[in-house]
Design a protein around this motif. Structure first.
Motif, PDB file in Angstrom:
ATOM      1  N   TYR A   1      46.394  16.151  56.425  1.00 40.49           N
ATOM      2  CA  TYR A   1      46.677  16.921  55.141  1.00 40.49           C
ATOM      3  C   TYR A   1      48.228  17.354  55.228  1.00 40.49           C
ATOM      4  N   ALA A   2      48.768  17.611  56.519  1.00 44.04           N
ATOM      5  CA  ALA A   2      49.859  18.237  56.576  1.00 44.04           C
ATOM      6  C   ALA A   2      50.971  17.662  55.695  1.00 44.04           C
ATOM      7  N   PHE A   3      51.827  18.625  55.021  1.00 47.77           N
ATOM      8  CA  PHE A   3      52.880  18.575  54.269  1.00 47.77           C
ATOM      9  C   PHE A   3      52.343  18.092  52.883  1.00 47.77           C
ATOM     10  N   LEU A   4      51.503  17.606  52.830  1.00 49.80           N
ATOM     11  CA  LEU A   4      50.816  17.080  51.546  1.00 49.80           C
ATOM     12  C   LEU A   4      50.186  18.098  50.598  1.00 49.80           C
ATOM     13  N   THR A   5      50.091  19.383  51.369  1.00 47.29           N
ATOM     14  CA  THR A   5      49.537  20.593  50.786  1.00 47.29           C
ATOM     15  C   THR A   5      50.586  21.402  50.348  1.00 47.29           C
ATOM     16  N   TYR A   6      51.872  21.134  50.645  1.00 46.19           N
ATOM     17  CA  TYR A   6      53.045  22.080  50.225  1.00 46.19           C
ATOM     18  C   TYR A   6      53.033  22.178  48.806  1.00 46.19           C
ATOM     19  N   PRO A   7      53.674  23.580  48.629  1.00 49.42           N
ATOM     20  CA  PRO A   7      53.755  24.671  49.743  1.00 49.42           C
ATOM     21  C   PRO A   7      52.473  25.496  50.386  1.00 49.42           C
ATOM     22  N   ASN A   8      51.349  25.261  49.961  1.00 45.73           N
ATOM     23  CA  ASN A   8      50.258  25.718  50.575  1.00 45.73           C
ATOM     24  C   ASN A   8      50.304  25.030  52.001  1.00 45.73           C
ATOM     25  N   PRO A   9      49.711  26.095  52.853  1.00 48.70           N
ATOM     26  CA  PRO A   9      49.544  25.810  54.105  1.00 48.70           C
ATOM     27  C   PRO A   9      48.260  24.596  54.275  1.00 48.70           C
TER      28      PRO A   9
ATOM     29  N   SER B   1      49.341  38.494  51.200  1.00 49.24           N
ATOM     30  CA  SER B   1      48.592  39.166  50.074  1.00 49.24           C
ATOM     31  C   SER B   1      47.271  38.628  49.886  1.00 49.24           C
ATOM     32  N   MET B   2      47.014  37.236  50.149  1.00 48.16           N
ATOM     33  CA  MET B   2      45.740  36.779  50.078  1.00 48.16           C
ATOM     34  C   MET B   2      44.841  36.937  51.009  1.00 48.16           C
ATOM     35  N   GLY B   3      45.130  37.723  52.149  1.00 49.49           N
ATOM     36  CA  GLY B   3      44.211  38.062  53.334  1.00 49.49           C
ATOM     37  C   GLY B   3      43.089  39.031  52.965  1.00 49.49           C
ATOM     38  N   GLY B   4      42.337  39.477  53.814  1.00 51.72           N
ATOM     39  CA  GLY B   4      41.317  40.386  53.836  1.00 51.72           C
ATOM     40  C   GLY B   4      39.917  39.972  53.808  1.00 51.72           C
ATOM     41  N   GLY B   5      39.956  38.392  53.805  1.00 53.40           N
ATOM     42  CA  GLY B   5      38.535  38.072  53.744  1.00 53.40           C
ATOM     43  C   GLY B   5      37.751  38.028  54.861  1.00 53.40           C
ATOM     44  N   ALA B   6      38.261  38.057  55.889  1.00 58.67           N
ATOM     45  CA  ALA B   6      37.339  38.509  57.201  1.00 58.67           C
ATOM     46  C   ALA B   6      36.808  39.924  57.124  1.00 58.67           C
TER      47      ALA B   6
ATOM     48  N   HIS C   1      40.951  36.191  50.077  1.00 61.73           N
ATOM     49  CA  HIS C   1      40.065  37.388  49.599  1.00 61.73           C
ATOM     50  C   HIS C   1      40.452  37.371  47.952  1.00 61.73           C
ATOM     51  N   LYS C   2      41.804  37.154  47.718  1.00 61.54           N
ATOM     52  CA  LYS C   2      41.999  37.137  46.209  1.00 61.54           C
ATOM     53  C   LYS C   2      42.098  36.061  45.577  1.00 61.54           C
ATOM     54  N   VAL C   3      42.102  36.332  43.975  1.00 58.48           N
ATOM     55  CA  VAL C   3      41.786  35.052  43.515  1.00 58.48           C
ATOM     56  C   VAL C   3      43.248  34.767  42.722  1.00 58.48           C
ATOM     57  N   GLY C   4      43.631  33.456  43.131  1.00 61.69           N
ATOM     58  CA  GLY C   4      44.857  33.081  42.820  1.00 61.69           C
ATOM     59  C   GLY C   4      44.733  31.824  41.924  1.00 61.69           C
TER      60      GLY C   4
ATOM     61  N   PRO D   1      39.332  30.472  43.108  1.00 61.71           N
ATOM     62  CA  PRO D   1      38.499  31.701  43.358  1.00 61.71           C
ATOM     63  C   PRO D   1      38.708  31.959  44.769  1.00 61.71           C
ATOM     64  N   ALA D   2      38.265  33.241  44.863  1.00 62.67           N
ATOM     65  CA  ALA D   2      38.385  33.668  46.468  1.00 62.67           C
ATOM     66  C   ALA D   2      37.285  33.211  47.184  1.00 62.67           C
ATOM     67  N   CYS D   3      37.731  32.546  48.394  1.00 63.17           N
ATOM     68  CA  CYS D   3      36.498  31.837  49.235  1.00 63.17           C
ATOM     69  C   CYS D   3      35.747  32.900  49.931  1.00 63.17           C
ATOM     70  N   SER D   4      36.265  33.802  50.100  1.00 64.29           N
ATOM     71  CA  SER D   4      35.443  34.880  51.032  1.00 64.29           C
ATOM     72  C   SER D   4      33.994  35.385  50.129  1.00 64.29           C
ATOM     73  N   ARG D   5      34.364  35.463  49.239  1.00 65.21           N
ATOM     74  CA  ARG D   5      33.070  35.831  48.202  1.00 65.21           C
ATOM     75  C   ARG D   5      32.234  34.690  48.095  1.00 65.21           C
ATOM     76  N   LEU D   6      32.680  33.339  48.026  1.00 64.42           N
ATOM     77  CA  LEU D   6      31.677  32.482  47.963  1.00 64.42           C
ATOM     78  C   LEU D   6      31.052  32.271  49.383  1.00 64.42           C
TER      79      LEU D   6
END
Length: 335
Positions: A19-27, A135-140, A106-109, A112-117
């Motif tokens: 799915y590379a590039f199909l998710t753009y601008p997401n990674p 800024s979305m990091g911190g889940g680990a 770890h942040k809601v964008g 929802p935040a994956c870390s909490r699930l």
């Protein structure tokens, strides 16, 4: 015999490249889920910006396989899948191992935040390829504080390579994809070369790019439409690279609704776009050579006489996969 974390991370990386590039601008992100006994439950990848993250799709499939409750598979929105898993998981995935190419958000964008699930599900071990420094990091850190065992940097370099288009977008750099289709012997001539699965993939790419570039000869000889009809996607705006100033507007591409078509004799506006797709042959390949980030090559199993494109001399194959009867290769150009 124990299977290494690298094996499962490679499965996640391979899924993400599809799915590379199909998710753009997401990674592009991939995820693998094992149950507490080590049985493989699911392999999934983030598919489009705004859609469920890889972890959510992998847990959706894993839950369905473990529970037999296929009702969850009909859900497509991230928040719906989150809510369903939260309400119905019943501890079925407690103790699971999860391998993900990018640290869970770890942040809601938009989702929802994956870390909490993951914490709610009871994931016991988390293996991370690339760390999330946004800024979305911190889940680990959150999951570790919840009792989950976290292992970082599994195939980190390969996982980091998936993030390059996203990082380019963040820094305002243009990513140029050069696409061509060829037969097994390298010949590219013929109006339709690749199989329908490959063509659908190209149409999906067209629906997410900022600009599509083609050469004047392609317009004159092939009279293409260059839309995204096979996936019912967004119509790409087109730039024709040509010194010819006057056009008869006979090719179908001129008459596609909601499209802008420009004719330019140089690449002075290229850097004003984020994600660019170039569809062409040898002449255009040479013109774009200094700017291409990735080559996308669709190779059929058939042979045909005709002209060929010179092989990429300074590049690395980062992914290869089946695309219907074709083989699809992603080649990262050297800077």
């Amino acid at each position: 015999m124990a299977i290494s974390p690298e094996f499962y991370m490679q499965l996640a990386i391979d899924a993400a490249w599809r799915y590379a590039f199909l998710t753009y601008p997401n990674p592009a992100v991939g995820c693998v889920v094992l149950d507490k006994h080590g049985a493989l439950l699911s392999i999934a990848a983030h598919q489009k910006a705004g859609g469920p993250h890889a972890e959510v799709l992998a847990l959706q499939e894993a839950y369905a396989k473990k529970s037999g409750d296929n009702a969850i598979l009909a859900l497509q929105k991230s928040d719906e899948i989150h809510d369903y898993l939260t309400q119905h998981h019943a501890g079925l995935l407690r103790g699971a191992k999860l391998y993900v190419t990018l640290e869970p958000c770890h942040k809601v964008g938009k989702t929802p935040a994956c870390s909490r699930l993951l914490a709610e599900i009871g994931v016991a071990e988390l293996f991370i390829g690339a760390r999330d420094t946004t800024s979305m990091g911190g889940g680990a850190i959150f999951l570790a504080s919840s009792g989950c065992r976290v292992t970082y940097d599994v195939l980190a370099q390969k996982a980091q390579a998936l993030l390059e288009p996203f990082l380019a977008w963040q820094s305002g750099r243009t990513v140029v994809l050069y696409k061509w289709a060829q037969h097994q012997n390298g010949a590219y001539e013929g109006k339709i070369v690749s199989c329908e699965t490959s063509r659908r993939h190209v149409h999906a790419l067209r629906s997410v790019i900022d600009r599509l570039y083609i050469g004047g000869n392609t317009v004159r000889i092939d009279a293409p439409t260059l839309d995204a009809r096979l996936v019912e996607g967004k119509v790409p705006n087109v730039t024709i690279l040509s010194r010819q100033k006057v056009w008869a507007h006979e090719a179908p591409l001129w008459h596609v609704p909601h499209r802008e078509v420009t004719v330019e004799e140089n690449l002075s506006t290229l850097s004003s776009y984020g994600l660019v797709l170039v569809e062409g042959t040898q002449g255009l390949w040479e013109a774009f050579a200094p700017y291409v980030t990735y080559d996308l090559v669709y190779t059929t199993p058939h042979m045909r006489q005709g002209a060929t494109i010179d092989a990429v001399r300074d590049g690395t194959y980062v992914a290869s996969m089946a695309m219907g009867e074709d083989q699809f290769h992603i080649i990262k150009r050297k800077p």
